[in-house]
Design an enzyme around this catalytic site. Structure first.
Site, short mmCIF file in Angstrom:
data_model
loop_
_atom_site.label_atom_id
_atom_site.label_comp_id
_atom_site.label_asym_id
_atom_site.label_seq_id
_atom_site.Cartn_x
_atom_site.Cartn_y
_atom_site.Cartn_z
N CYS A 60 -42.12 -23.92 2.78
CA CYS A 60 -43.11 -23.73 1.70
C CYS A 60 -44.47 -23.51 2.34
O CYS A 60 -44.54 -23.09 3.50
CB CYS A 60 -43.07 -24.89 0.70
SG CYS A 60 -43.50 -26.51 1.36
N ARG A 99 -42.59 -28.92 -1.95
CA ARG A 99 -41.33 -28.23 -2.26
C ARG A 99 -40.31 -28.27 -1.14
O ARG A 99 -39.14 -28.61 -1.38
CB ARG A 99 -41.63 -26.77 -2.66
CG ARG A 99 -42.38 -26.65 -3.96
CD ARG A 99 -42.96 -25.27 -4.16
NE ARG A 99 -44.00 -24.98 -3.18
CZ ARG A 99 -44.61 -23.81 -3.02
NH1 ARG A 99 -44.25 -22.80 -3.80
NH2 ARG A 99 -45.56 -23.65 -2.13
N ASP A 119 -45.53 -23.96 -7.14
CA ASP A 119 -46.13 -25.02 -6.33
C ASP A 119 -46.67 -26.13 -7.23
O ASP A 119 -47.58 -25.88 -8.04
CB ASP A 119 -47.27 -24.41 -5.50
CG ASP A 119 -47.72 -25.33 -4.41
OD1 ASP A 119 -47.37 -26.53 -4.44
OD2 ASP A 119 -48.42 -24.85 -3.50
P1 4NP Z 1 -46.15 -27.19 -0.88
O1 4NP Z 1 -47.49 -27.51 -1.70
O2 4NP Z 1 -46.33 -25.82 -0.27
O3 4NP Z 1 -45.07 -27.21 -1.92
O4 4NP Z 1 -46.01 -28.30 0.12
C1 4NP Z 1 -48.74 -27.50 -1.09
C2 4NP Z 1 -49.17 -28.60 -0.35
C3 4NP Z 1 -50.43 -28.60 0.21
C4 4NP Z 1 -51.27 -27.51 0.03
C5 4NP Z 1 -50.83 -26.41 -0.68
C6 4NP Z 1 -49.57 -26.41 -1.25
N1 4NP Z 1 -52.59 -27.51 0.57
O5 4NP Z 1 -53.33 -26.55 0.32
O6 4NP Z 1 -52.94 -28.44 1.30
#
Ligand code: 4NP
Length: 154
Positions: A8, A14, A122
């Site tokens: 992800c 995710r 997300d």
């Molecule tokens: P993930 O969600 O891609 O599902 O883990 C996110 C977690 C952190 C961030 C963005 C999306 N961030 O910008 O820090």
């Protein structure tokens, strides 16, 4: 042995959730699979998953113990399936993938029966209910993925 890497953006929500669900199935069914997860970004290297990821897994009797890591070119040699969550992850992952291994990239919902090929949204900027929706989408997609590769597991 089939090796699966979930990918992800931040490796906080995710992909750790997906890996924990698949690992739970592997343990239940004694499947010949190895799993990992990572993010395309370097924001959270070494960090534990989002507390809401841990909570929704716990509510479903799944434990997780993970530290954030970033996708690297060598992962494409080491894993058979690199499964991304959305189109943006796919674009980022294609920039890291050696040309000869690009065909190892899949989107998680390529395996879903509902809205096939769409994104796993997300939940990072959402609330806890978005994590519950995410869990259900991942659980269904992973079970369908396992059904699809069932013959490879034997
Ligand atoms: P993930 O969600 O891609 O599902 O883990 C996110 C977690 C952190 C961030 C963005 C999306 N961030 O910008 O820090």
């Amino acid at each position: 042995m089939i090796r699966v890497m979930f990918v992800c953006l931040g490796n906080m929500c995710r992909s750790p959730m997906a890996e924990a669900i698949l690992r739970h199935r592997i343990n239940e069914r004694d499947l010949a699979m190895e799993t990992a997860c990572c993010g395309t970004a370097n924001y959270h290297i070494g960090d534990p998953p989002d507390p809401r990821t841990i909570e929704v897994l716990k509510k479903n009797n799944i434990t997780i113990n993970h530290k954030g890591q970033q996708l690297k070119s060598k992962d494409f040699e080491d894993y058979d399936y690199l499964i991304v969550m959305d189109d943006s992850n796919l674009k980022n992952a294609l920039q890291v993938a050696p040309k000869e291994y690009q065909s190892k990239l899949y989107k998680m919902r390529d395996f879903d029966s509902l809205a096939r090929g769409s994104n796993v949204n997300d939940p990072w900027y959402g609330d806890y209910s978005d994590f519950e929706i995410c869990f259900k989408t991942l659980e269904r997609s992973i079970d369908l993925f396992l059904g699809k590769i069932d013959s490879d597991l034997k």
